[in-house]
Design a protein around this motif. Structure first.
Motif, PDB file in Angstrom:
ATOM      1  N   MET A 213       0.826  -1.197   0.000  1.00 33.48           N
ATOM      2  CA  MET A 213       0.000   0.000   0.000  1.00 33.48           C
ATOM      3  C   MET A 213       0.868   1.259   0.000  1.00 33.48           C
ATOM      4  O   MET A 213       0.575   2.241  -0.685  1.00 33.48           O
ATOM      5  CB  MET A 213      -0.927   0.003   1.220  1.00 33.48           C
ATOM      6  CG  MET A 213      -1.867  -1.204   1.294  1.00 33.48           C
ATOM      7  SD  MET A 213      -2.954  -1.357  -0.151  1.00 33.48           S
ATOM      8  CE  MET A 213      -4.006   0.084   0.096  1.00 33.48           C
ATOM      9  N   LEU A 214       1.949   1.225   0.764  1.00 27.21           N
ATOM     10  CA  LEU A 214       2.839   2.381   0.861  1.00 27.21           C
ATOM     11  C   LEU A 214       3.460   2.725  -0.491  1.00 27.21           C
ATOM     12  O   LEU A 214       3.550   3.895  -0.868  1.00 27.21           O
ATOM     13  CB  LEU A 214       3.941   2.098   1.887  1.00 27.21           C
ATOM     14  CG  LEU A 214       4.994   3.192   2.105  1.00 27.21           C
ATOM     15  CD1 LEU A 214       4.354   4.409   2.760  1.00 27.21           C
ATOM     16  CD2 LEU A 214       6.137   2.655   2.959  1.00 27.21           C
ATOM     17  N   MET A 215       3.890   1.682  -1.233  1.00 24.18           N
ATOM     18  CA  MET A 215       4.572   1.889  -2.505  1.00 24.18           C
ATOM     19  C   MET A 215       3.618   1.910  -3.693  1.00 24.18           C
ATOM     20  O   MET A 215       4.036   2.207  -4.813  1.00 24.18           O
ATOM     21  CB  MET A 215       5.621   0.778  -2.720  1.00 24.18           C
ATOM     22  CG  MET A 215       6.743   0.806  -1.705  1.00 24.18           C
ATOM     23  SD  MET A 215       7.802   2.252  -1.938  1.00 24.18           S
ATOM     24  CE  MET A 215       8.951   2.015  -0.573  1.00 24.18           C
ATOM     25  N   GLY A 216       2.352   1.565  -3.471  1.00 24.97           N
ATOM     26  CA  GLY A 216       1.423   1.504  -4.584  1.00 24.97           C
ATOM     27  C   GLY A 216       1.783   0.422  -5.581  1.00 24.97           C
ATOM     28  O   GLY A 216       1.581   0.581  -6.787  1.00 24.97           O
ATOM     29  N   ALA A 217       2.313  -0.696  -5.060  1.00 28.34           N
ATOM     30  CA  ALA A 217       2.776  -1.783  -5.929  1.00 28.34           C
ATOM     31  C   ALA A 217       1.665  -2.802  -6.176  1.00 28.34           C
ATOM     32  O   ALA A 217       0.648  -2.830  -5.475  1.00 28.34           O
ATOM     33  CB  ALA A 217       3.973  -2.484  -5.289  1.00 28.34           C
ATOM     34  N   ASP A 218       1.890  -3.654  -7.174  1.00 33.71           N
ATOM     35  CA  ASP A 218       0.939  -4.716  -7.488  1.00 33.71           C
ATOM     36  C   ASP A 218       1.107  -5.907  -6.553  1.00 33.71           C
ATOM     37  O   ASP A 218       0.139  -6.602  -6.257  1.00 33.71           O
ATOM     38  CB  ASP A 218       1.126  -5.171  -8.936  1.00 33.71           C
ATOM     39  CG  ASP A 218       0.873  -4.043  -9.915  1.00 33.71           C
ATOM     40  OD1 ASP A 218      -0.282  -3.604 -10.035  1.00 33.71           O
ATOM     41  OD2 ASP A 218       1.847  -3.591 -10.558  1.00 33.71           O
ATOM     42  N   LEU A 219       2.327  -6.147  -6.125  1.00 35.52           N
ATOM     43  CA  LEU A 219       2.573  -7.245  -5.193  1.00 35.52           C
ATOM     44  C   LEU A 219       3.774  -6.912  -4.329  1.00 35.52           C
ATOM     45  O   LEU A 219       4.617  -6.084  -4.694  1.00 35.52           O
ATOM     46  CB  LEU A 219       2.771  -8.573  -5.937  1.00 35.52           C
ATOM     47  CG  LEU A 219       3.862  -8.654  -7.000  1.00 35.52           C
ATOM     48  CD1 LEU A 219       5.167  -9.131  -6.381  1.00 35.52           C
ATOM     49  CD2 LEU A 219       3.443  -9.584  -8.117  1.00 35.52           C
ATOM     50  N   ALA A 220       3.827  -7.563  -3.178  1.00 40.54           N
ATOM     51  CA  ALA A 220       4.899  -7.299  -2.226  1.00 40.54           C
ATOM     52  C   ALA A 220       5.292  -8.573  -1.505  1.00 40.54           C
ATOM     53  O   ALA A 220       4.477  -9.477  -1.331  1.00 40.54           O
ATOM     54  CB  ALA A 220       4.465  -6.252  -1.201  1.00 40.54           C
ATOM     55  N   VAL A 221       6.553  -8.609  -1.064  1.00 45.50           N
ATOM     56  CA  VAL A 221       7.048  -9.727  -0.275  1.00 45.50           C
ATOM     57  C   VAL A 221       7.618  -9.171   1.024  1.00 45.50           C
ATOM     58  O   VAL A 221       8.134  -8.039   1.065  1.00 45.50           O
ATOM     59  CB  VAL A 221       8.134 -10.519  -1.041  1.00 45.50           C
ATOM     60  CG1 VAL A 221       9.350  -9.652  -1.334  1.00 45.50           C
ATOM     61  CG2 VAL A 221       8.541 -11.765  -0.288  1.00 45.50           C
ATOM     62  N   SER A 222       7.510  -9.937   2.099  1.00 37.92           N
ATOM     63  CA  SER A 222       8.079  -9.521   3.375  1.00 37.92           C
ATOM     64  C   SER A 222       8.875 -10.666   3.980  1.00 37.92           C
ATOM     65  O   SER A 222       8.609 -11.841   3.703  1.00 37.92           O
ATOM     66  CB  SER A 222       6.979  -9.085   4.347  1.00 37.92           C
ATOM     67  OG  SER A 222       6.138 -10.185   4.675  1.00 37.92           O
ATOM     68  N   VAL A 223       9.862 -10.307   4.820  1.00 39.04           N
ATOM     69  CA  VAL A 223      10.706 -11.288   5.491  1.00 39.04           C
ATOM     70  C   VAL A 223      10.935 -10.818   6.919  1.00 39.04           C
ATOM     71  O   VAL A 223      11.357  -9.679   7.139  1.00 39.04           O
ATOM     72  CB  VAL A 223      12.076 -11.447   4.800  1.00 39.04           C
ATOM     73  CG1 VAL A 223      12.824 -12.634   5.391  1.00 39.04           C
ATOM     74  CG2 VAL A 223      11.926 -11.608   3.300  1.00 39.04           C
ATOM     75  N   THR A 224      10.676 -11.677   7.888  1.00 41.97           N
ATOM     76  CA  THR A 224      10.969 -11.362   9.280  1.00 41.97           C
ATOM     77  C   THR A 224      11.400 -12.641   9.986  1.00 41.97           C
ATOM     78  O   THR A 224      10.788 -13.693   9.809  1.00 41.97           O
ATOM     79  CB  THR A 224       9.745 -10.739   9.989  1.00 41.97           C
ATOM     80  OG1 THR A 224      10.077 -10.472  11.357  1.00 41.97           O
ATOM     81  CG2 THR A 224       8.516 -11.637   9.937  1.00 41.97           C
ATOM     82  N   GLY A 225      12.483 -12.576  10.748  1.00 42.22           N
ATOM     83  CA  GLY A 225      12.985 -13.806  11.352  1.00 42.22           C
ATOM     84  C   GLY A 225      14.029 -13.557  12.417  1.00 42.22           C
ATOM     85  O   GLY A 225      14.311 -12.420  12.797  1.00 42.22           O
ATOM     86  N   ILE A 226      14.620 -14.651  12.892  1.00 41.76           N
ATOM     87  CA  ILE A 226      15.651 -14.614  13.939  1.00 41.76           C
ATOM     88  C   ILE A 226      16.954 -15.108  13.318  1.00 41.76           C
ATOM     89  O   ILE A 226      17.144 -16.308  13.104  1.00 41.76           O
ATOM     90  CB  ILE A 226      15.258 -15.480  15.141  1.00 41.76           C
ATOM     91  CG1 ILE A 226      13.891 -15.049  15.679  1.00 41.76           C
ATOM     92  CG2 ILE A 226      16.311 -15.387  16.239  1.00 41.76           C
ATOM     93  CD1 ILE A 226      13.340 -15.963  16.753  1.00 41.76           C
ATOM     94  N   ALA A 227      17.843 -14.159  13.032  1.00 35.78           N
ATOM     95  CA  ALA A 227      19.100 -14.519  12.371  1.00 35.78           C
ATOM     96  C   ALA A 227      20.124 -15.087  13.343  1.00 35.78           C
ATOM     97  O   ALA A 227      21.039 -15.795  12.943  1.00 35.78           O
ATOM     98  CB  ALA A 227      19.677 -13.294  11.661  1.00 35.78           C
ATOM     99  N   GLY A 228      19.995 -14.771  14.640  1.00 32.85           N
ATOM    100  CA  GLY A 228      20.931 -15.275  15.630  1.00 32.85           C
ATOM    101  C   GLY A 228      22.165 -14.384  15.730  1.00 32.85           C
ATOM    102  O   GLY A 228      22.225 -13.336  15.106  1.00 32.85           O
ATOM    103  N   PRO A 229      23.164 -14.769  16.526  1.00 37.90           N
ATOM    104  CA  PRO A 229      23.236 -16.073  17.213  1.00 37.90           C
ATOM    105  C   PRO A 229      22.330 -16.193  18.430  1.00 37.90           C
ATOM    106  O   PRO A 229      22.083 -17.296  18.910  1.00 37.90           O
ATOM    107  CB  PRO A 229      24.706 -16.154  17.634  1.00 37.90           C
ATOM    108  CG  PRO A 229      25.121 -14.729  17.780  1.00 37.90           C
ATOM    109  CD  PRO A 229      24.374 -13.962  16.740  1.00 37.90           C
ATOM    110  N   GLY A 230      21.810 -15.065  18.958  1.00 36.31           N
ATOM    111  CA  GLY A 230      20.911 -15.136  20.099  1.00 36.31           C
ATOM    112  C   GLY A 230      19.506 -14.743  19.700  1.00 36.31           C
ATOM    113  O   GLY A 230      19.208 -14.485  18.541  1.00 36.31           O
ATOM    114  N   GLY A 231      18.617 -14.722  20.688  1.00 29.98           N
ATOM    115  CA  GLY A 231      17.265 -14.257  20.445  1.00 29.98           C
ATOM    116  C   GLY A 231      16.240 -15.345  20.194  1.00 29.98           C
ATOM    117  O   GLY A 231      15.050 -15.064  20.096  1.00 29.98           O
ATOM    118  N   GLY A 232      16.680 -16.597  20.089  1.00 25.75           N
ATOM    119  CA  GLY A 232      15.741 -17.671  19.810  1.00 25.75           C
ATOM    120  C   GLY A 232      14.987 -18.119  21.056  1.00 25.75           C
ATOM    121  O   GLY A 232      15.406 -17.868  22.190  1.00 25.75           O
TER     122      GLY A 232
END
Length: 266
Positions: A213-232
């Motif tokens: 919605m922000l970019m006015g694009a037709d499609l979007a992808v997102s990525v969110t995760g725990i890269a480490g080494p801590g935080g799991g």
């Protein structure tokens, strides 16, 4: 041996055997091989050689090799062999003939047969990278895409914009590393962050929707995760990554758990 317009080369011939010595470092070896060795091989054989690649994503090299073992063993022209790339497998077909056109034609049927063997896992018959295929597909369909990233820190955007002409189909992305950016810029709800956390499919879906919605694009992808080494945590160990895709028709999500010896899907 020094020749005009060619790098220096060490070579000798004895008892009918020609020996060419190359330096070890790739940045020195490869230019000399391409500019000095290959031309001599072509002159000696009188044939043109070509290389074609079928690129496969989502199948380990051992599995790909097993499925192609008989074909590779029997291959003569073209010769077929697998090579591991970063996160994928490349099947190379090397052929030779009197002309480059004739040599390339020899790879056509085998390349299509290999692609058919791996179905949707085979995404390119001509060596294009995933980013190149994405940009070309978007352009052919008149679509614009965007990305919202957390754990990848802009790597998705960098991969897409590394392709020439990507600006025609990719206007920009958002590196939403902090929850405040996820909420304030992308519209991820405080309730989602509180009840599901930043590393969740619910958050990934809202990130993708928000950046589209922000970019006015037709499609979007997102990525969110725990890269480490801590935080799991036991529920979300290090290596947990949630993906989201947003289109006008809705959101789609997926979670993967990446480990040093491969990955599994939850």
């Amino acid at each position: 041996l020094r020749e005009p317009d060619r790098p220096p080369l060490a070579r000798f011939e004895a008892d009918g055997v020609r020996v060419i010595m190359l330096p070890g470092p790739p940045r020195e070896c490869l230019p000399i091989f391409r500019e000095s060795v290959l031309p001599r091989l072509r002159e000696r054989t009188g044939q043109k050689r070509v290389t074609r690649s079928v690129r496969i994503f989502g199948i380990p090299e051992a599995a790909a090799e097993s499925r192609l073992h008989d074909r590779m063993t029997a291959s003569r022209n073209p010769v077929i062999a697998p090579y591991v790339k970063d996160g994928e497998v490349e099947i190379r077909l090397r052929a030779w003939a009197d002309t480059e056109e004739a040599a390339y034609a020899l790879t056509e049927a085998p390349a299509r047969e290999i692609a058919a063997e791996f179905g949707d896992h085979a995404y390119s018959l001509n060596g294009e990278s995933l980013s190149e295929v994405l940009v070309r597909t978007l352009r052919e369909n008149g679509l614009h895409a965007t990305a919202a990233e957390s754990c990848t820190g802009g790597m998705v955007t960098a991969a897409i914009t590394s392709v020439a002409g990507a600006s025609e189909v990719f206007d920009g992305g958002v590196c939403s590393y902090a929850n405040a950016v996820k909420a304030g810029l992308l519209g991820v709800s405080e309730e989602t962050l509180r009840e599901h956390g930043a590393v969740s499919e619910a958050c990934a879906a809202e990130m993708a929707r928000g950046v589209r919605m922000l970019m006015g694009a037709d499609l979007a992808v997102s990525v969110t995760g725990i890269a480490g080494p801590g935080g799991g945590t036991p529920e979300n160990p290090v290596g947990t990554v949630c993906f989201g895709v947003s289109t006008p028709g809705g959101e789609y999500t997926l979670t993967r758990h990446y480990r040093s010896q491969g990955s599994s899907v939850r």
